[in-house]
Design an enzyme around this catalytic site. Structure first.
Site, PDB file in Angstrom:
ATOM      1  N   ARG A 101       9.378  -1.574  -2.894  1.00 16.74           N
ATOM      2  CA  ARG A 101       8.028  -1.265  -2.736  1.00 16.74           C
ATOM      3  C   ARG A 101       6.896   0.132  -3.674  1.00 16.74           C
ATOM      4  O   ARG A 101       6.238  -0.044  -3.115  1.00 16.74           O
ATOM      5  CB  ARG A 101       6.784  -2.699  -1.699  1.00 16.74           C
ATOM      6  CG  ARG A 101       6.683  -1.545  -0.853  1.00 16.74           C
ATOM      7  CD  ARG A 101       5.864  -2.828   0.201  1.00 16.74           C
ATOM      8  NE  ARG A 101       6.060  -2.791   1.398  1.00 16.74           N
ATOM      9  CZ  ARG A 101       5.161  -2.216   2.379  1.00 16.74           C
ATOM     10  NH1 ARG A 101       4.175  -1.654   1.891  1.00 16.74           N
ATOM     11  NH2 ARG A 101       5.878  -1.282   3.430  1.00 16.74           N
ATOM     12  N   ASN A 102       8.099   1.660  -2.330  1.00 20.61           N
ATOM     13  CA  ASN A 102       7.858   2.347  -3.016  1.00 20.61           C
ATOM     14  C   ASN A 102       8.698   3.089  -3.546  1.00 20.61           C
ATOM     15  O   ASN A 102      10.192   2.228  -3.698  1.00 20.61           O
ATOM     16  CB  ASN A 102       7.729   3.185  -1.456  1.00 20.61           C
ATOM     17  CG  ASN A 102       6.838   2.511  -0.672  1.00 20.61           C
ATOM     18  OD1 ASN A 102       5.580   2.658  -1.035  1.00 20.61           O
ATOM     19  ND2 ASN A 102       7.467   1.932   0.799  1.00 20.61           N
TER      20      ASN A 102
END
Ligand SMILES: [Zn+2]
Lengths: 395, 47
Positions: A215-216
């Site tokens: 998610r990064n």
């Protein structure tokens, strides 16, 4: 015949998304039903139930499901499930709905009817019950007693805040999903249904597929984790969260571009598949790691990469608690009911000058001064939670 | 880039990575018209 791991639950992919004439008829019917606004979390849950990502779930949980999941990681029929998937409404809405009613679930941001639901149970969630859920789902090694947990959880734990802010009642019942919202268009080529990722893996002849949760932007540690997975599996599925973002989050399209350039320049391309899924974070740390493995099984993955502080939230969890939780969950004997996707546990990874590359505490014999840490917070936490098993020389 | 970051010391960025990735991220930040604080959710630390 597919060689891939079967979907969770033993019932194949249970997809609640309607199509064609059935969809049109349900949309017409929905216009005449009581309209209930939904949260971004419920929207993601509905889409996952629509496309089979949450197989075998086909609706929001009953009170017995909720209790079983909180206490034993099992829904009422004895199937493993790690996190409550419930749907909350206000007292006023609950008063206007009786069991047996059908309702329309509407995304208030777009006014699109996302689903219809046949309400089979309506149950109140007292403050004490919400607190109970929080302690069961969100408490970890960082705050081992309820007192310590509540001292900071109300202000600092977004998952706790989400549950405590839920409305007074929950509605349970099967859903018919009418839309995948913006995802197929906005994330064309990235957003997939489980049947689509399974077809890609099948076409490549894969059997063992590892999922990498992202998610990064993908950094060197993620690259290293993915490459370890490629070494021991047929391929790796780099699966990005493309659900609801918060201010300051790096948009999914930028993260996808980062993965693209990494794969193009540093991977054997046919060993990697990139995809996206429509959920937001639940901030449940170790239990979220279990959820990641559960829905990745539905996408066709037999292994879930779990590294340091997977789905971590501040200081709430031990650095490797999302790995050890896999050893503590029940394994129902009835076919299909146990989680089959297993964790690919990887130790704390970093760049080491002396190794001249990425390494982990299992492979690098050098000291702290030779290692590049990704951020200070992780160092501090790592020393606190992991030092006894993995002493750092030169501290 | 990596060596440069390392040699300069101080705080390493959360998303430190390959040059190609850094280029994509730098491009994104430079083109942000709406300046927002660049960080992920304050409480979320993991993958
Ligand atoms: Zn080393």
């Amino acid at each position: 015949m597919s060689n891939l791991i079967p979907p969770h639950g033993g019932k194949g992919l249970t997809c609640c998304l309607l199509e064609g004439a059935e969809l049109e008829a349900e949309k017409k019917k929905a216009a005449g039903l009581k309209q209930i606004p939904i949260t971004p979390r419920a929207k993601g849950d509905l889409i996952m139930m629509g496309i089979g990502g949450f197989s075998p779930l086909t609706g929001f949980m009953t009170k017995a499901d909720w209790k079983g999941v909180c206490d034993n990681y099992l829904i009422a029929d004895g199937t493993f499930w790690p996190i409550p998937v419930t749907f909350d409404v206000s007292r006023a809405d609950a008063d206007a709905i009786k069991e047996g009613d059908e309702i329309a679930l509407v995304d208030p941001q777009t006014n699109v009817v996302m689903a219809t639901m046949k309400v089979t149970e309506k149950y109140e969630m007292s403050e004490d019950e919400k607190k109970y859920e929080c302690e069961k789902v969100f408490m970890g090694e960082g705050t081992p007693s309820a007192d310590e947990f509540w001292k900071i959880a109300k202000d600092d734990h977004p998952g706790v805040q989400m549950v405590m802010n839920q409305k007074e009642f929950n509605l349970a019942g099967p859903v018919k999903v009418l839309s995948e919202a913006e995802y197929p268009e906005k994330y064309k080529g990235i957003y997939q249904r489980p049947e689509e990722s399974r077809k890609i893996f099948d076409d490549r002849g894969w059997k063992e597929v590892a999922a990498l949760q992202l998610r990064n932007p993908m950094h060197r540690s993620h690259e290293y984790l993915a490459k370890i997975a490629v070494e021991v599996c047929d391929g790796v599925f780099i699966h990005s969260l493309v659900g609801n973002l918060k201010p300051g989050d790096i948009p999914a399209d930028v993260r996808v571009k980062c993965i693209d350039v990494l794969v193009k320049n540093y991977f054997v391309e046919d060993k990697v598949v990139q995809g996206g899924y429509p959920l937001d974070m639940r901030y449940a740390g170790p239990r979220e790691g279990l959820l990641h493995a559960t829905f990745r099984q539905n996408y066709g993955c037999s292994r879930m990469i779990i590294g340091r502080d997977h789905a971590g939230v501040g200081d709430f969890y031990g650095m490797f608690e999302a790995q050890t939780i896999f050893d503590k969950i029940p394994a129902p004997e009835e076919p299909g009911k146990a989680l089959l996707c297993t964790p690919l546990k990887i130790d704390w990874t970093f760049y080491c000058h002396k190794c001249d590359g990425m390494a982990s505490l299992r492979t690098c014999p050098h000291g702290k001064e030779d290692r590049v840490l990704l951020d200070r917070k992780s160092t501090r936490l790592s020393l606190r939670h992991h030092a006894p098993e993995a002493p750092l020389r030169g501290r | 880039m990596l060596r440069k970051l390392l040699s300069e010391g101080g705080d390493l960025p959360d998303h430190f990575g390959r040059d190609e990735v850094v280029v994509v991220l730098r491009d994104y930040y430079e083109n942000l018209t709406d300046k927002v604080e660049i960080k992920t959710h304050k409480a979320a630390t993991g993958s």
